[in-house]
Design a protein around this motif. Structure first.
Motif, PDB file in Angstrom:
ATOM      1  N   THR A  64      -4.517   0.020   5.964  1.00 42.75           N
ATOM      2  CA  THR A  64      -4.098   0.560   4.676  1.00 42.75           C
ATOM      3  C   THR A  64      -2.652   0.136   4.447  1.00 42.75           C
ATOM      4  O   THR A  64      -1.938  -0.184   5.410  1.00 42.75           O
ATOM      5  N   PRO A  65      -2.199   0.125   3.208  1.00 42.17           N
ATOM      6  CA  PRO A  65      -0.827  -0.322   2.923  1.00 42.17           C
ATOM      7  C   PRO A  65       0.252   0.430   3.702  1.00 42.17           C
ATOM      8  O   PRO A  65       1.268  -0.150   4.074  1.00 42.17           O
ATOM      9  N   ASP A  66       0.032   1.715   4.021  1.00 38.08           N
ATOM     10  CA  ASP A  66       1.043   2.474   4.760  1.00 38.08           C
ATOM     11  C   ASP A  66       0.955   2.255   6.273  1.00 38.08           C
ATOM     12  O   ASP A  66       1.790   2.744   7.029  1.00 38.08           O
ATOM     13  N   GLY A  67      -0.063   1.521   6.752  1.00 33.34           N
ATOM     14  CA  GLY A  67      -0.213   1.208   8.168  1.00 33.34           C
ATOM     15  C   GLY A  67      -0.751   2.344   9.012  1.00 33.34           C
ATOM     16  O   GLY A  67      -0.890   2.201  10.226  1.00 33.34           O
ATOM     17  N   ARG A  68      -1.090   3.441   8.395  1.00 36.82           N
ATOM     18  CA  ARG A  68      -1.539   4.605   9.151  1.00 36.82           C
ATOM     19  C   ARG A  68      -3.012   4.552   9.544  1.00 36.82           C
ATOM     20  O   ARG A  68      -3.440   5.244  10.464  1.00 36.82           O
ATOM     21  N   TYR A  69      -3.785   3.745   8.852  1.00 36.21           N
ATOM     22  CA  TYR A  69      -5.226   3.670   9.100  1.00 36.21           C
ATOM     23  C   TYR A  69      -5.672   2.222   9.174  1.00 36.21           C
ATOM     24  O   TYR A  69      -5.058   1.337   8.583  1.00 36.21           O
ATOM     25  N   ILE A  70      -6.766   2.011   9.917  1.00 37.88           N
ATOM     26  CA  ILE A  70      -7.444   0.710   9.918  1.00 37.88           C
ATOM     27  C   ILE A  70      -8.752   0.895   9.177  1.00 37.88           C
ATOM     28  O   ILE A  70      -9.270   2.017   9.079  1.00 37.88           O
ATOM     29  N   ILE A  71      -9.274  -0.198   8.644  1.00 39.02           N
ATOM     30  CA  ILE A  71     -10.548  -0.157   7.929  1.00 39.02           C
ATOM     31  C   ILE A  71     -11.548  -0.979   8.742  1.00 39.02           C
ATOM     32  O   ILE A  71     -11.330  -2.162   8.996  1.00 39.02           O
ATOM     33  N   VAL A  72     -12.639  -0.330   9.153  1.00 35.80           N
ATOM     34  CA  VAL A  72     -13.683  -0.993   9.925  1.00 35.80           C
ATOM     35  C   VAL A  72     -15.015  -0.692   9.242  1.00 35.80           C
ATOM     36  O   VAL A  72     -15.379   0.479   9.085  1.00 35.80           O
ATOM     37  N   ARG A  84     -12.436   4.330   7.169  1.00 36.50           N
ATOM     38  CA  ARG A  84     -11.024   4.456   7.513  1.00 36.50           C
ATOM     39  C   ARG A  84     -10.870   5.246   8.815  1.00 36.50           C
ATOM     40  O   ARG A  84     -11.445   6.320   8.959  1.00 36.50           O
ATOM     41  N   TRP A  85     -10.125   4.672   9.768  1.00 41.40           N
ATOM     42  CA  TRP A  85      -9.876   5.303  11.060  1.00 41.40           C
ATOM     43  C   TRP A  85      -8.372   5.331  11.301  1.00 41.40           C
ATOM     44  O   TRP A  85      -7.674   4.386  10.950  1.00 41.40           O
ATOM     45  N   ARG A  86      -7.883   6.395  11.924  1.00 40.57           N
ATOM     46  CA  ARG A  86      -6.453   6.478  12.192  1.00 40.57           C
ATOM     47  C   ARG A  86      -6.034   5.363  13.154  1.00 40.57           C
ATOM     48  O   ARG A  86      -6.677   5.128  14.175  1.00 40.57           O
ATOM     49  N   ALA A  87      -4.956   4.691  12.819  1.00 39.64           N
ATOM     50  CA  ALA A  87      -4.437   3.600  13.642  1.00 39.64           C
ATOM     51  C   ALA A  87      -3.704   4.157  14.858  1.00 39.64           C
ATOM     52  O   ALA A  87      -3.184   5.271  14.843  1.00 39.64           O
ATOM     53  N   THR A  88      -3.654   3.358  15.901  1.00 38.68           N
ATOM     54  CA  THR A  88      -2.863   3.687  17.075  1.00 38.68           C
ATOM     55  C   THR A  88      -1.395   3.794  16.679  1.00 38.68           C
ATOM     56  O   THR A  88      -0.906   3.023  15.852  1.00 38.68           O
TER      57      THR A  88
END
Length: 104
Positions: A10-18, A22-26
């Motif tokens: 996501t643009p804010d880098g907080r989530y990944i898209i799989v 949407r899943w929370r990013a490391t």
């Protein structure tokens, strides 16, 4: 994104898209070596879940799921969102998680 760039974020880098989810990013504050060790624990625990399921061993499955939860929490993928924590809390989260997993 390119193949080597990892999953879409996501643009804010907080989530990944799989696969459209949407899943929370490391947490990007987790040092590379610590993140790699946590991922080793995570993958071993996921394999242990599968083995326990095949063996019809609910106790072992619960233990393995607890290890998955510890690893994902330490990575910042569960629990209080990492972007809501200060630097000390973030460091404490992954250090405690790694210590707990290393001790198992």
């Amino acid at each position: 994104m390119g193949e080597d760039a990892g999953p879409e974020r996501t643009p804010d880098g907080r989530y990944i898209i799989v696969s459209g989810r949407r899943w929370r990013a490391t947490d990007p504050a987790v040092p590379g070596e610590a993140a790699a060790r946590l991922r080793v624990h995570l993958m071993a625990a996921r394999r242990a879940i599968a083995a326990a399921h095949r063996a019809d061993d609910p106790h072992a499955e619960r233990e393995a799921r607890a290890r998955v939860h510890l690893a994902k929490t330490a990575l910042g993928e569960r629990g209080t969102p990492w972007w809501e924590q200060d630097e000390a809390a973030r460091r404490d989260r992954w250090e405690r998680g790694l210590a707990a997993l290393d001790g198992r």
